[in-house]
Enzyme design. Structure first.
Site, PDB file in Angstrom:
ATOM      1  N   LYS A 320       0.823  -1.226   0.000  1.00 35.64           N
ATOM      2  CA  LYS A 320       0.000   0.000   0.000  1.00 35.64           C
ATOM      3  C   LYS A 320       0.854   1.272   0.000  1.00 35.64           C
ATOM      4  CE  LYS A 320      -4.235  -1.865   1.987  1.00 35.64           C
ATOM      5  NZ  LYS A 320      -5.248  -1.781   3.037  1.00 35.64           N
ATOM      6  N   ASP A 356     -10.046   2.792   1.887  1.00 38.99           N
ATOM      7  CA  ASP A 356     -10.165   2.161   3.215  1.00 38.99           C
ATOM      8  C   ASP A 356     -10.851   3.105   4.201  1.00 38.99           C
ATOM      9  OD1 ASP A 356      -9.026  -0.300   2.637  1.00 38.99           O
ATOM     10  OD2 ASP A 356      -6.985   0.360   3.092  1.00 38.99           O
TER      11      ASP A 356
END
Ligand code: NAP
Length: 525
Positions: A320, A356
């Site tokens: 990420k 997210d």
């Protein structure tokens, strides 16, 4: 379409294999370098008698290749090393009406041209496959494109490029070539061999590969990593990618070309994202698929993503942060959080985003008010940063609690919020506790990052983990009278937001939740 190579050691065995294969496959490939004393006329006629629709490819490889394919015991039968014998055999195949003959690029353009004009003289019924095999490695994509251009020079019916995968990313190169060929309206078979190449064999059919090679059974594999025909059928059914449209429509689509998406991470085997996204794409009426890739090098993976015109990617642990330096552009949310979980490919320009935080906030807001409420965030990693960002954006107040004090303090200082150690969690007065660590995730369901008695007094407890559905933390919280929120809704929402970014359409969140819930319940002990 599935092609079974016939690799039997004798003509008699080959006839038996043809009998079975014609029932199971769309194509058979007569590997005349491996079939001992193979009688081409007899083999072709047996196949035609068995099935009027079966397509026949005639191939005669060099000795070394047969040996590398694990057929060393039969190599004494090989006829492939004499170019004159090979040309004679392929000409015989043309005369006998084979649907395709396969000639290696390595034999040279003059040989290819000779065979092509021989085909034309015999009515042009037989198509030429110009093939390239690299039994050692997979060259870089630009090199593969050069090889493709050489193969395509004589305008063959099909270009076939098969390389050895040394690493998982090699699959993306050979699949990148499929998009390259399709843009040029050239039919292609492009895949990787070897254990690390099995992904290409599974995924290539859904990317528009002309055919998939599958062995009649394990003994009959003609190349390392090849699936059996039963396995190949199961994979096709799983991917729900059996094509109904003729290839010409795929090569020259009248509408939109397939929209394919990937998950990049390591490991990815346990991920439920492919299940969720594929169901959603189907329901949204989008032609395309979502596949998980276990990658080692995120830079290479993104390069392949551009080449293959993959429309979007999900990024998971541990990339990420690592992907950020390879992107052309990063949106403000992802920059502030310092992590990207979504990539959008806009005609080769890759933009990084983060869903997210949105997944978490949408879940929280459905259960409670966020504004002016205090949230203890357990953890100081990427998900903790996303949670804190979302909470602050909605007017809530984060508090960081982390195992490693220094790391937790760095984050708390950056956010200008309080920090506590894990042992102090019971002393904090807050409206909600959110676990953003992986503690308690399958297969370590008996663990919790917080002691049960520390949970008393929290009106809400949320876990970002969704497998198991009720983690030990949530079960403990329930016992302490807290309202609980599982990570499932966050998972569905972050995935749905990815689909919205990729397609501009509203995804079917209820269906996405239903399929994941069903899978999780099914896998519960
Ligand atoms: P990360 O960046 O590696 O951070 C992990 C955090 O967990 C670190 O703060 C680490 O503390 C802490 N931690 C790890 N093991 C621990 C232990 N045994 N005891 C106490 N603390 C521990 O990971 P991430 O990307 O934030 O992901 C964390 C979790 O969120 C994963 O399970 C992931 O699957 C989940 N997640 C779920 C969703 C969803 O949609 N539901 C979305 C994103 C992520 P230290 O600083 O002390 O190392």
């Amino acid at each position: 379409m599935i092609c079974i190579p016939i690799t039997s050691g004798t003509n008699k065995e080959a006839l038996r294999a043809i009998e079975k294969s014609c029932r199971l496959a769309d194509f058979i490939e007569l590997r005349m370098d491996l079939i001992g004393r193979g009688n081409l006329a007899q083999l072709i006629s047996a196949a035609r008698d068995r099935s009027a629709s079966i397509k026949i490819i005639v191939t005669c490889r060099k000795k070394e290749e047969a040996a590398r394919a694990g057929k060393a015991r039969r190599v004494k039968n090989a006829v492939g090393n004499s170019i004159d014998r090979k040309i004679a055999l392929l000409k015989e195949a043309i005369e006998l009406g084979a649907d395709f003959i396969d000639i290696e690029l390595a034999e040279g353009q003059a040989v290819i041209k000779t065979l092509k004009s021989f085909c034309a003289k015999h009515g042009g019924q037989t198509g030429i496959i110009v093939s390239y095999h690299n039994l050692k490695e997979t060259p870089e994509l630009d090199k593969l494109e050069e090889i493709f251009n050489q193969c395509a020079k004589a305008k063959p019916a099909i270009v076939k490029i098969v390389t050895m995968a040394q690493k998982v990313e090699d699959n993306m190169k050979t699949m990148g070539l499929i998009s390259y060929a399709r843009k040029r309206s050239q039919k292609i078979i492009s895949l990787c061999m070897g254990d690390k190449g099995v992904i290409s064999r599974a995924v290539a059919p859904s990317m528009g590969n002309y055919l998939s090679f599958a062995a009649l059974d394990l003994k009959e594999q003609s190349a390392p990593g090849q699936f059996t025909v039963g396995e190949m059928r199961q994979i096709n059914a799983l991917l729900q990618r059996q094509r109904t449209a003729p290839l010409e429509q795929v090569l020259c689509p009248s509408g939109d070309s397939p929209q394919n998406y990937v998950l990049l991470g390591n490991p990815v085997r346990q991920s439920l994202s492919p299940l969720m996204h594929n169901e959603a794409l189907k329901k949204m009426g989008i032609e395309g698929s979502y596949n998980a890739f276990c990658v080692d090098d995120p830079g290479e993976a993104l390069q392949s993503m551009r080449a293959m015109n993959i429309r979007g990617a999900s990024v998971t642990i541990p990339f990420k942060v690592a992907v950020m330096k390879y992107l052309d552009d990063i949106d403000a949310d992802a920059l502030e959080i310092g992590a990207v979980n979504t990539i959008i490919n806009n005609h080769g320009r890759l933009r990084g985003c983060n869903t997210d935080w949105l997944g978490l906030i949408l879940t929280l807001k459905k259960a409670m008010t966020v504004e002016n409420k205090t949230f203890v965030i357990v953890g100081a990693g990427g998900t903790a940063r996303a949670a804190a960002y979302g909470i602050m954006k909605e007017g809530g107040l984060p508090v960081i609690a982390n195992r490693t004090v220094e790391k937790g303090k760095v984050l708390a200082d950056k956010l200008n919020c309080p920090f506590y150690s894990l042992s102090e969690i019971g002393k904090i007065k807050a409206d909600c506790l959110i676990n953003t660590t992986s503690v308690g995730m399958y297969p370590h369901q008996d663990k919790s990052p917080v002691k049960i008695r520390a949970l008393a007094g929290y009106p809400y407890v949320m876990d970002v983990i969704y497998n198991p559905l009720k983690t030990k933390l949530l079960a403990d919280a329930e016992k302490q009278g807290c309202k609980i929120l599982s990570g499932l809704d966050m998972f569905v929402n972050q995935g749905a937001e990815q689909l919205r970014l990729w397609t501009g359409k509203e995804p079917p969140r209820a269906l996405m939740k239903k399929v994941i819930l069903a899978r999780l319940i099914q896998s519960e002990p």
